[in-house]
Motif scaffolding. Structure first.
Motif, PDB file in Angstrom:
ATOM      1  N   THR A   1      11.402  10.011   3.691  1.00 18.39           N
ATOM      2  CA  THR A   1      12.705   9.380   3.880  1.00 18.39           C
ATOM      3  C   THR A   1      12.547   7.950   4.391  1.00 18.39           C
ATOM      4  OG1 THR A   1      13.670  11.537   4.370  1.00 18.39           O
ATOM      5  CG2 THR A   1      14.928   9.608   5.035  1.00 18.39           C
ATOM      6  N   LYS A   2      11.637   7.751   5.326  1.00 19.60           N
ATOM      7  CA  LYS A   2      11.404   6.398   5.842  1.00 19.60           C
ATOM      8  C   LYS A   2      10.744   5.498   4.798  1.00 19.60           C
ATOM      9  CE  LYS A   2      11.224   7.560  10.708  1.00 19.60           C
ATOM     10  NZ  LYS A   2      10.389   7.582  11.910  1.00 19.60           N
ATOM     11  N   TYR A   3       9.872   6.071   3.941  1.00 20.33           N
ATOM     12  CA  TYR A   3       9.293   5.281   2.856  1.00 20.33           C
ATOM     13  C   TYR A   3      10.393   4.794   1.923  1.00 20.33           C
ATOM     14  CZ  TYR A   3       4.431   6.580   3.769  1.00 20.33           C
ATOM     15  OH  TYR A   3       3.204   6.732   4.327  1.00 20.33           O
ATOM     16  N   GLY A   4      11.350   5.673   1.625  1.00 21.62           N
ATOM     17  CA  GLY A   4      12.443   5.299   0.742  1.00 21.62           C
ATOM     18  C   GLY A   4      13.290   4.177   1.308  1.00 21.62           C
ATOM     19  N   ARG A   5      13.381   4.084   2.610  1.00 18.98           N
ATOM     20  CA  ARG A   5      14.165   3.030   3.258  1.00 18.98           C
ATOM     21  C   ARG A   5      13.308   1.839   3.685  1.00 18.98           C
ATOM     22  NH1 ARG A   5      17.388   7.460   6.497  1.00 18.98           N
ATOM     23  NH2 ARG A   5      18.810   8.059   4.841  1.00 18.98           N
ATOM     24  N   ARG A   6      12.015   1.889   3.343  1.00 19.49           N
ATOM     25  CA  ARG A   6      11.067   0.820   3.661  1.00 19.49           C
ATOM     26  C   ARG A   6      10.909   0.625   5.164  1.00 19.49           C
ATOM     27  NH1 ARG A   6       7.871  -0.273   0.345  1.00 19.49           N
ATOM     28  NH2 ARG A   6       7.630  -2.398   0.999  1.00 19.49           N
ATOM     29  N   ARG A   7      10.988   1.721   5.930  1.00 19.95           N
ATOM     30  CA  ARG A   7      10.852   1.655   7.380  1.00 19.95           C
ATOM     31  C   ARG A   7       9.786   2.625   7.895  1.00 19.95           C
ATOM     32  NH1 ARG A   7      16.656   1.629   6.925  1.00 19.95           N
ATOM     33  NH2 ARG A   7      17.430  -0.444   7.401  1.00 19.95           N
ATOM     34  N   SER A  66       0.815  -1.227   0.000  1.00 19.51           N
ATOM     35  CA  SER A  66       0.000   0.000   0.000  1.00 19.51           C
ATOM     36  C   SER A  66       0.840   1.263   0.000  1.00 19.51           C
ATOM     37  CB  SER A  66      -0.901  -0.008   1.227  1.00 19.51           C
ATOM     38  OG  SER A  66      -0.099   0.038   2.393  1.00 19.51           O
ATOM     39  N   ASP A  67       2.015   1.220  -0.621  1.00 20.81           N
ATOM     40  CA  ASP A  67       2.915   2.374  -0.598  1.00 20.81           C
ATOM     41  C   ASP A  67       2.341   3.588  -1.310  1.00 20.81           C
ATOM     42  OD1 ASP A  67       4.689   0.939   0.838  1.00 20.81           O
ATOM     43  OD2 ASP A  67       6.094   0.565  -0.805  1.00 20.81           O
ATOM     44  N   ALA A  68       1.715   3.394  -2.466  1.00 16.61           N
ATOM     45  CA  ALA A  68       1.161   4.531  -3.211  1.00 16.61           C
ATOM     46  C   ALA A  68       0.079   5.233  -2.396  1.00 16.61           C
ATOM     47  CB  ALA A  68       0.611   4.063  -4.548  1.00 16.61           C
ATOM     48  N   ARG A  69      -0.769   4.462  -1.756  1.00 13.61           N
ATOM     49  CA  ARG A  69      -1.818   5.037  -0.911  1.00 13.61           C
ATOM     50  C   ARG A  69      -1.209   5.809   0.255  1.00 13.61           C
ATOM     51  NH1 ARG A  69      -4.451   0.816   2.508  1.00 13.61           N
ATOM     52  NH2 ARG A  69      -2.598   1.292   3.678  1.00 13.61           N
ATOM     53  N   ASN A  98       0.302  10.883   2.951  1.00 11.67           N
ATOM     54  CA  ASN A  98       1.336  11.760   3.504  1.00 11.67           C
ATOM     55  C   ASN A  98       1.295  13.133   2.840  1.00 11.67           C
ATOM     56  OD1 ASN A  98       3.581  12.399   5.114  1.00 11.67           O
ATOM     57  ND2 ASN A  98       4.982  11.817   3.486  1.00 11.67           N
ATOM     58  N   GLU A  99       1.094  13.171   1.528  1.00 12.83           N
ATOM     59  CA  GLU A  99       0.985  14.460   0.838  1.00 12.83           C
ATOM     60  C   GLU A  99      -0.260  15.223   1.290  1.00 12.83           C
ATOM     61  OE1 GLU A  99       1.146  13.654  -3.319  1.00 12.83           O
ATOM     62  OE2 GLU A  99       3.289  13.205  -3.272  1.00 12.83           O
ATOM     63  N   ARG A 100      -1.380  14.521   1.465  1.00 16.42           N
ATOM     64  CA  ARG A 100      -2.602  15.183   1.945  1.00 16.42           C
ATOM     65  C   ARG A 100      -2.397  15.740   3.351  1.00 16.42           C
ATOM     66  NH1 ARG A 100      -5.046  10.703  -0.402  1.00 16.42           N
ATOM     67  NH2 ARG A 100      -5.335   9.746   1.652  1.00 16.42           N
ATOM     68  N   THR A 101      -1.671  15.018   4.192  1.00 15.91           N
ATOM     69  CA  THR A 101      -1.398  15.511   5.540  1.00 15.91           C
ATOM     70  C   THR A 101      -0.561  16.774   5.485  1.00 15.91           C
ATOM     71  OG1 THR A 101      -1.487  13.261   6.382  1.00 15.91           O
ATOM     72  CG2 THR A 101      -0.405  14.896   7.771  1.00 15.91           C
TER      73      THR A 101
END
Length: 160
Positions: free
Chosen positions: A118-124, A44-47, A52-55
């Protein structure tokens, strides 16, 4: 090597940046600076990115509203009558508080966005609000309620 030199020479290139989850570089500091960041879309990364952008946009909207209220208080904006002496004395400090809080909202929203990306990019990534977000939101809420009570009480005294 050629792509690194090309990225340095053309920082505004629209070429997307493909981020490696094992890389330790900050995703917002990779060149070219104004290019889209590409992440692998697992589960569910795209969602989550869209949320995150909406926030961030919600924090930006709150910051804009707070700055508009700050300017309205600073110029003692009234529709029907002139401001009282008490309202004129309180206009600058209260307007300044709202102006500072608007920048705090903007900084908090941007910091939360950058940290989460940044955490999304590192999968964390763990999507939750931290204590800083809770503190900023509580202070902004208390300031809004306090100013509403203050303005209503001065308006009640003025009508008597």
């Amino acid at each position: 090597m050629a792509t690194t030199i090309s990225r340095i020479l053309h920082p505004l290139s629209p070429d997307p940046v493909d981020l490696d989850p094992t890389s330790l570089t900050h995703p917002f500091l990779t060149t070219p600076f104004f290019s889209p960041l590409l992440f692998p879309n697992n589960s569910s990364d795209a969602r989550d990115h869209c949320a995150n952008e909406r926030t961030f946009l919600s924090w930006l909207r709150l910051s804009v509203y707070m700055s508009i209220v700050s300017v309205a208080i600073l110029i003692s904006f009234h529709l029907k009558n002139q401001p009282t002496d008490l309202e004129k004395r309180l206009a600058f400090p209260v307007g300044l508080v709202f102006w500072v809080l608007s920048f705090a909202c903007l900084a908090n929203g941007f910091a939360n966005y950058v940290t989460t990306v940044t955490k999304y990019g590192r999968r964390r990534a763990l999507v939750q609000s931290g204590w800083k977000t809770q503190v900023v939101f509580t202070v902004v809420s208390c300031a809004i309620v306090a100013v509403c009570v203050l303005l209503l009480s001065t308006n009640a005294k003025h009508r008597r």
